[in-house]
Write a protein that holds these residues in place. Structure first.
Motif, PDB file in Angstrom:
ATOM      1  N   GLU A  22       0.822  -1.208   0.000  1.00 20.99           N
ATOM      2  CA  GLU A  22       0.000   0.000   0.000  1.00 20.99           C
ATOM      3  C   GLU A  22       0.858   1.259   0.000  1.00 20.99           C
ATOM      4  O   GLU A  22       0.558   2.219  -0.693  1.00 20.99           O
ATOM      5  N   ILE A  23       1.941   1.235   0.753  1.00 23.93           N
ATOM      6  CA  ILE A  23       2.778   2.424   0.907  1.00 23.93           C
ATOM      7  C   ILE A  23       3.822   2.532  -0.192  1.00 23.93           C
ATOM      8  O   ILE A  23       3.930   3.551  -0.872  1.00 23.93           O
ATOM      9  N   ASP A  24       4.635   1.519  -0.331  1.00 24.92           N
ATOM     10  CA  ASP A  24       5.827   1.595  -1.182  1.00 24.92           C
ATOM     11  C   ASP A  24       5.660   0.990  -2.558  1.00 24.92           C
ATOM     12  O   ASP A  24       6.473   1.244  -3.447  1.00 24.92           O
ATOM     13  N   GLY A  25       4.674   0.151  -2.742  1.00 32.90           N
ATOM     14  CA  GLY A  25       4.487  -0.475  -4.045  1.00 32.90           C
ATOM     15  C   GLY A  25       5.728  -1.215  -4.495  1.00 32.90           C
ATOM     16  O   GLY A  25       6.361  -1.941  -3.732  1.00 32.90           O
ATOM     17  N   GLU A  26       6.110  -0.995  -5.726  1.00 32.37           N
ATOM     18  CA  GLU A  26       7.233  -1.708  -6.342  1.00 32.37           C
ATOM     19  C   GLU A  26       8.560  -1.434  -5.635  1.00 32.37           C
ATOM     20  O   GLU A  26       9.383  -2.321  -5.480  1.00 32.37           O
ATOM     21  N   ALA A  27       8.783  -0.195  -5.189  1.00 27.93           N
ATOM     22  CA  ALA A  27      10.055   0.157  -4.535  1.00 27.93           C
ATOM     23  C   ALA A  27      10.279  -0.678  -3.276  1.00 27.93           C
ATOM     24  O   ALA A  27      11.384  -1.151  -3.021  1.00 27.93           O
ATOM     25  N   GLY A  28       9.238  -0.865  -2.500  1.00 29.71           N
ATOM     26  CA  GLY A  28       9.356  -1.669  -1.285  1.00 29.71           C
ATOM     27  C   GLY A  28       9.636  -3.132  -1.576  1.00 29.71           C
ATOM     28  O   GLY A  28      10.452  -3.764  -0.914  1.00 29.71           O
ATOM     29  N   VAL A  31      13.296  -3.708  -2.372  1.00 25.83           N
ATOM     30  CA  VAL A  31      14.152  -3.772  -1.182  1.00 25.83           C
ATOM     31  C   VAL A  31      14.072  -5.171  -0.572  1.00 25.83           C
ATOM     32  O   VAL A  31      15.103  -5.783  -0.264  1.00 25.83           O
ATOM     33  N   ILE A  32      12.865  -5.675  -0.403  1.00 22.35           N
ATOM     34  CA  ILE A  32      12.681  -7.011   0.187  1.00 22.35           C
ATOM     35  C   ILE A  32      13.327  -8.075  -0.701  1.00 22.35           C
ATOM     36  O   ILE A  32      14.043  -8.956  -0.211  1.00 22.35           O
ATOM     37  N   ALA A  33      13.130  -7.985  -2.002  1.00 22.69           N
ATOM     38  CA  ALA A  33      13.712  -8.963  -2.932  1.00 22.69           C
ATOM     39  C   ALA A  33      15.236  -8.909  -2.906  1.00 22.69           C
ATOM     40  O   ALA A  33      15.899  -9.951  -2.994  1.00 22.69           O
ATOM     41  N   ALA A  34      15.795  -7.713  -2.771  1.00 19.23           N
ATOM     42  CA  ALA A  34      17.254  -7.568  -2.751  1.00 19.23           C
ATOM     43  C   ALA A  34      17.886  -8.222  -1.528  1.00 19.23           C
ATOM     44  O   ALA A  34      19.067  -8.577  -1.555  1.00 19.23           O
ATOM     45  N   TYR A  45      11.972  -9.408   9.083  1.00 15.77           N
ATOM     46  CA  TYR A  45      11.928  -8.444  10.189  1.00 15.77           C
ATOM     47  C   TYR A  45      11.373  -7.102   9.715  1.00 15.77           C
ATOM     48  O   TYR A  45      10.585  -6.467  10.406  1.00 15.77           O
ATOM     49  N   ILE A  46      11.805  -6.658   8.532  1.00 12.37           N
ATOM     50  CA  ILE A  46      11.321  -5.393   7.973  1.00 12.37           C
ATOM     51  C   ILE A  46       9.806  -5.467   7.733  1.00 12.37           C
ATOM     52  O   ILE A  46       9.077  -4.528   8.035  1.00 12.37           O
ATOM     53  N   LEU A  47       9.355  -6.564   7.193  1.00 15.77           N
ATOM     54  CA  LEU A  47       7.925  -6.710   6.933  1.00 15.77           C
ATOM     55  C   LEU A  47       7.126  -6.759   8.235  1.00 15.77           C
ATOM     56  O   LEU A  47       6.085  -6.097   8.349  1.00 15.77           O
ATOM     57  N   GLU A  48       7.612  -7.504   9.212  1.00 14.99           N
ATOM     58  CA  GLU A  48       6.850  -7.691  10.441  1.00 14.99           C
ATOM     59  C   GLU A  48       6.857  -6.473  11.361  1.00 14.99           C
ATOM     60  O   GLU A  48       5.797  -6.061  11.836  1.00 14.99           O
ATOM     61  N   VAL A  85      13.254   5.934  -1.134  1.00  8.33           N
ATOM     62  CA  VAL A  85      12.119   5.005  -1.059  1.00  8.33           C
ATOM     63  C   VAL A  85      10.950   5.669  -0.350  1.00  8.33           C
ATOM     64  O   VAL A  85       9.793   5.562  -0.771  1.00  8.33           O
ATOM     65  N   HIS A  86      11.239   6.412   0.730  1.00 10.29           N
ATOM     66  CA  HIS A  86      10.155   7.019   1.496  1.00 10.29           C
ATOM     67  C   HIS A  86       9.618   8.297   0.855  1.00 10.29           C
ATOM     68  O   HIS A  86       8.454   8.647   1.081  1.00 10.29           O
ATOM     69  N   ILE A  87      10.400   8.967   0.045  1.00  4.10           N
ATOM     70  CA  ILE A  87       9.848  10.068  -0.755  1.00  4.10           C
ATOM     71  C   ILE A  87       8.848   9.486  -1.752  1.00  4.10           C
ATOM     72  O   ILE A  87       7.745  10.008  -1.920  1.00  4.10           O
ATOM     73  N   GLU A  88       9.229   8.375  -2.386  1.00  9.24           N
ATOM     74  CA  GLU A  88       8.294   7.668  -3.276  1.00  9.24           C
ATOM     75  C   GLU A  88       7.029   7.284  -2.506  1.00  9.24           C
ATOM     76  O   GLU A  88       5.917   7.485  -2.993  1.00  9.24           O
ATOM     77  N   ALA A  89       7.215   6.741  -1.307  1.00 13.97           N
ATOM     78  CA  ALA A  89       6.073   6.326  -0.495  1.00 13.97           C
ATOM     79  C   ALA A  89       5.193   7.523  -0.143  1.00 13.97           C
ATOM     80  O   ALA A  89       3.962   7.431  -0.206  1.00 13.97           O
ATOM     81  N   GLY A  90       5.819   8.635   0.215  1.00 15.60           N
ATOM     82  CA  GLY A  90       5.046   9.836   0.527  1.00 15.60           C
ATOM     83  C   GLY A  90       4.191  10.272  -0.647  1.00 15.60           C
ATOM     84  O   GLY A  90       3.010  10.626  -0.488  1.00 15.60           O
ATOM     85  N   LEU A  91       4.769  10.242  -1.830  1.00 14.77           N
ATOM     86  CA  LEU A  91       4.009  10.580  -3.034  1.00 14.77           C
ATOM     87  C   LEU A  91       2.879   9.572  -3.258  1.00 14.77           C
ATOM     88  O   LEU A  91       1.768   9.949  -3.647  1.00 14.77           O
TER      89      LEU A  91
END
Length: 138
Positions: A22-28, A31-34, A45-48, A85-91
């Motif tokens: 919902e927040i980060d879409g593809e960018a998030g 990060v998780i995939a990387a 841990y990041i997800l939880e 990533v969070h600027i993207e999320a803010g947008l």
């Protein structure tokens, strides 16, 4: 986007995945995939914790949470990839380009001009990648 409160019976991991999307879409997801080949547990841990526990709390909407996050990451001065990533999320959650710029400029008072400059240059890259002009939303 509206903030979704935790669903009864939803695991922290599932809630974190939902809120991250919902927040980060593809960018998030990038990060998780990387992290999957080096530290998959850290990805969990990041997800939880941040997304499954903190971002899903009812006290602030996602827009307000991203304002706080952009401000904090700007003030840190050493978290440019996360700031982008969070600027993207803010947008993604409704901030305008102008609001992001003002959040970062405000940090010059508390974190100094170098941190604010770094934040503005990070924002400039995000805006350019999105093709945004002043006042537009993501």
């Amino acid at each position: 986007m509206t903030h979704q409160s935790p669903n009864a019976g939803e695991s922290r991991l599932d809630r974190g995945k939902r809120v991250l999307a919902e927040i980060d879409g593809e960018a998030g997801h990038k990060v998780i995939a990387a992290l999957q080949d080096i530290a998959p547990d850290f990805a969990t841990y990041i997800l939880e914790f941040p997304f499954g526990d903190i971002y899903s709390r009812p006290g602030l909407d996602l827009r307000a949470r991203e304002i706080a996050t952009i401000a904090a990451l700007t003030a840190m001065g050493n978290a440019t990839p996360q700031l982008k990533v969070h600027i993207e999320a803010g947008l993604n959650v409704g901030l305008t380009r102008e609001e992001v710029i003002e959040i970062i400029i405000q940090m010059a008072v508390y974190a100094g001009f170098p941190a604010a400059l770094n934040g503005l240059f990070a924002a400039k890259e995000v805006f350019a990648a999105r093709g945004l002009s002043l006042g537009e939303q993501g």
